[in-house]
Design an enzyme around this catalytic site. Sequence first.
Site, short mmCIF file in Angstrom:
data_model
loop_
_atom_site.label_atom_id
_atom_site.label_comp_id
_atom_site.label_asym_id
_atom_site.label_seq_id
_atom_site.Cartn_x
_atom_site.Cartn_y
_atom_site.Cartn_z
N ARG A 170 165.36 104.05 9.16
CA ARG A 170 166.70 104.58 8.86
C ARG A 170 167.51 103.64 7.96
NH1 ARG A 170 164.21 108.05 10.56
NH2 ARG A 170 164.77 109.61 12.12
N SER A 249 170.71 113.65 14.81
CA SER A 249 170.79 112.57 15.81
C SER A 249 172.07 111.78 15.58
CB SER A 249 169.60 111.62 15.66
OG SER A 249 168.41 112.33 15.77
N GLU A 352 174.21 106.87 13.78
CA GLU A 352 173.44 107.19 12.58
C GLU A 352 174.29 107.82 11.46
OE1 GLU A 352 169.35 108.87 13.03
OE2 GLU A 352 170.02 110.26 11.48
C1 LIG Z 1 170.39 119.54 12.38
C2 LIG Z 1 170.12 118.21 11.70
C3 LIG Z 1 168.88 117.59 11.84
C4 LIG Z 1 168.63 116.36 11.21
N1 LIG Z 1 167.40 115.78 11.37
C5 LIG Z 1 167.13 114.59 10.78
C6 LIG Z 1 165.85 113.95 10.94
O1 LIG Z 1 164.97 114.46 11.63
N2 LIG Z 1 165.64 112.77 10.32
C7 LIG Z 1 166.58 112.17 9.55
O2 LIG Z 1 166.29 111.10 9.00
N3 LIG Z 1 167.80 112.74 9.37
C8 LIG Z 1 168.09 113.92 9.96
N4 LIG Z 1 169.33 114.50 9.80
C9 LIG Z 1 170.35 113.80 9.02
C10 LIG Z 1 170.46 114.27 7.54
O3 LIG Z 1 169.97 115.56 7.39
C11 LIG Z 1 169.75 113.35 6.57
O4 LIG Z 1 170.20 112.03 6.71
C12 LIG Z 1 169.95 113.79 5.11
O5 LIG Z 1 169.04 113.11 4.28
C13 LIG Z 1 171.34 113.55 4.58
O6 LIG Z 1 171.40 114.07 3.26
P1 LIG Z 1 172.71 114.72 2.68
O7 LIG Z 1 172.42 115.13 1.29
O8 LIG Z 1 173.22 115.76 3.58
O9 LIG Z 1 173.68 113.45 2.68
P2 LIG Z 1 175.23 113.40 3.09
O10 LIG Z 1 175.35 113.72 4.53
O11 LIG Z 1 176.04 114.16 2.14
O12 LIG Z 1 175.50 111.83 2.90
C14 LIG Z 1 174.91 110.88 3.75
C15 LIG Z 1 175.02 109.50 3.09
O13 LIG Z 1 174.20 109.48 1.92
C16 LIG Z 1 174.99 109.23 0.76
N5 LIG Z 1 174.47 110.06 -0.31
C17 LIG Z 1 174.19 111.38 -0.30
N6 LIG Z 1 173.71 111.78 -1.48
C18 LIG Z 1 173.69 110.67 -2.26
C19 LIG Z 1 173.32 110.41 -3.61
N7 LIG Z 1 172.85 111.37 -4.42
N8 LIG Z 1 173.45 109.14 -4.09
C20 LIG Z 1 173.91 108.14 -3.29
N9 LIG Z 1 174.29 108.32 -2.04
C21 LIG Z 1 174.17 109.57 -1.53
C22 LIG Z 1 176.42 109.59 1.15
O14 LIG Z 1 177.37 108.89 0.37
C23 LIG Z 1 176.44 109.17 2.61
O15 LIG Z 1 176.62 107.78 2.68
C24 LIG Z 1 169.62 115.73 10.42
C25 LIG Z 1 170.87 116.36 10.29
C26 LIG Z 1 171.12 117.58 10.93
C27 LIG Z 1 172.46 118.24 10.76
#
Ligand SMILES: Cc1cc2nc3c(=O)[nH]c(=O)nc-3n(C[C@H](O)[C@H](O)[C@H](O)COP(=O)(O)OP(=O)(O)OC[C@H]3O[C@@H](n4cnc5c(N)ncnc54)[C@H](O)[C@@H]3O)c2cc1C
Length: 358
Positions: A170, A249, A352
């Site tokens: 992570r 999580s 997280e």
């Molecule tokens: C139902 C559910 C299940 C999930 N299961 C998992 C799992 O099994 N494993 C896991 O690891 N995660 C899981 N997650 C968490 C999440 O989906 C991941 O961490 C995902 O990769 C976040 O991506 P995002 O584009 O939504 O980022 P955001 O939520 O929009 O941002 C998260 C962070 O990343 C940064 N960020 C986003 N895009 C960029 C970019 N292009 N450049 C620089 N920084 C950026 C943001 O500034 C912020 O700090 C889950 C979430 C949910 C809601």
Amino acid sequence: MLIEENKLLAPFTTFGIGGPARWFVKAAYEQEIVEAVSWAGERGVALFVLGGGSNLLVSDAGFDGLVLHVRLRGILATNTLDESGQTEQRIYRVAAGEDWDRFVERSVLENCAGIECLAGIPGTVGGTPVQNVGAYGQEVASAIQRVRAFDLQERVFVEFSVAECEFAYRRSRFNTTDRRRYIVTRVDYRLLPGGAPTLRYADLQRAVAESVAGRRPTLAEVAAAVRRVRQAKGMLLVDGDADCRSAGSFFKNPVVSAEQMRQIAASSGKEPPRFPAGTGAENVGLVKLPAAWLIEQSGFAKGYALGDAGVSSRHTLALVNRGGATAAEVMALAARIGDAVEARFGLRLEMEPVLVGF
Ligand SMILES: Cc1cc2nc3c(=O)[nH]c(=O)nc-3n(C[C@H](O)[C@H](O)[C@H](O)COP(=O)(O)OP(=O)(O)OC[C@H]3O[C@@H](n4cnc5c(N)ncnc54)[C@H](O)[C@@H]3O)c2cc1C
């Protein structure tokens, strides 16, 4: 470039929580990222990079700065041979704003192994390297070849090899040493055409076995089984399912030494479940302990509620918005759980999701 004002952030998050962004802009091209960064720089305004909003808790007051929504699209796939010249690999150059789960679906349909266990995770491709997204025995660290990003300090585009991303559980340089320094614009994935699926986790093995009766499962069957297991835990975004109004999580699984594990077992009078901490040299002698188990042993059952914030009714590790929850309510619940686990086991759980505007 259209800069909007006082744009409510809640609809851009899977939690459905959060006040307004003072300014908000969408970037569909790298040049728009450069322009938005200059705009914020000239005004001395703070910048937050938004992907799919699936790993965020945005404060009730919102964000007093510019939220840059990464919307770059496009996937370019090519087949090449690896360094040895023996093995065929397929490289996908994926723009940061592409939907992660849709990309996984495409790779599976094209019979390319490497990310099939990461099916059903919401968010964008650009978000995946940030916390080294992982599930069911796979992490993006083992499939990423290169990350392209805009450096907010030097104002240039840079590219990182997988080693330079400094991936761990992570973690990556993007959420530790270089937190908020880079905007990821493209991630290159290196997948294996015709490769075997990864089947390390017992509950996934069981779910797959039910549908394939003894033969080797296809990548598509493994990805489908991952989605079923996720849905059963409320970890798949399904319209109308209250248990998935979350950020997945809420706490990381603590990685502990064998000695800490012995102490936890002694204090609970039970043998805690455990997973391998990882394959790297830094993980020798360490094990990963399910935070969900620690939380349950500290007195929180599925469905526990504090105002409109609650523990998912299907998975203790997810905190959910039961409808109308505020960020303050979620934080109060997280603190209550964190304090109870610390009092019981002497371990401080790490959150997280990324906190925005706190
Ligand atoms: C139902 C559910 C299940 C999930 N299961 C998992 C799992 O099994 N494993 C896991 O690891 N995660 C899981 N997650 C968490 C999440 O989906 C991941 O961490 C995902 O990769 C976040 O991506 P995002 O584009 O939504 O980022 P955001 O939520 O929009 O941002 C998260 C962070 O990343 C940064 N960020 C986003 N895009 C960029 C970019 N292009 N450049 C620089 N920084 C950026 C943001 O500034 C912020 O700090 C889950 C979430 C949910 C809601």
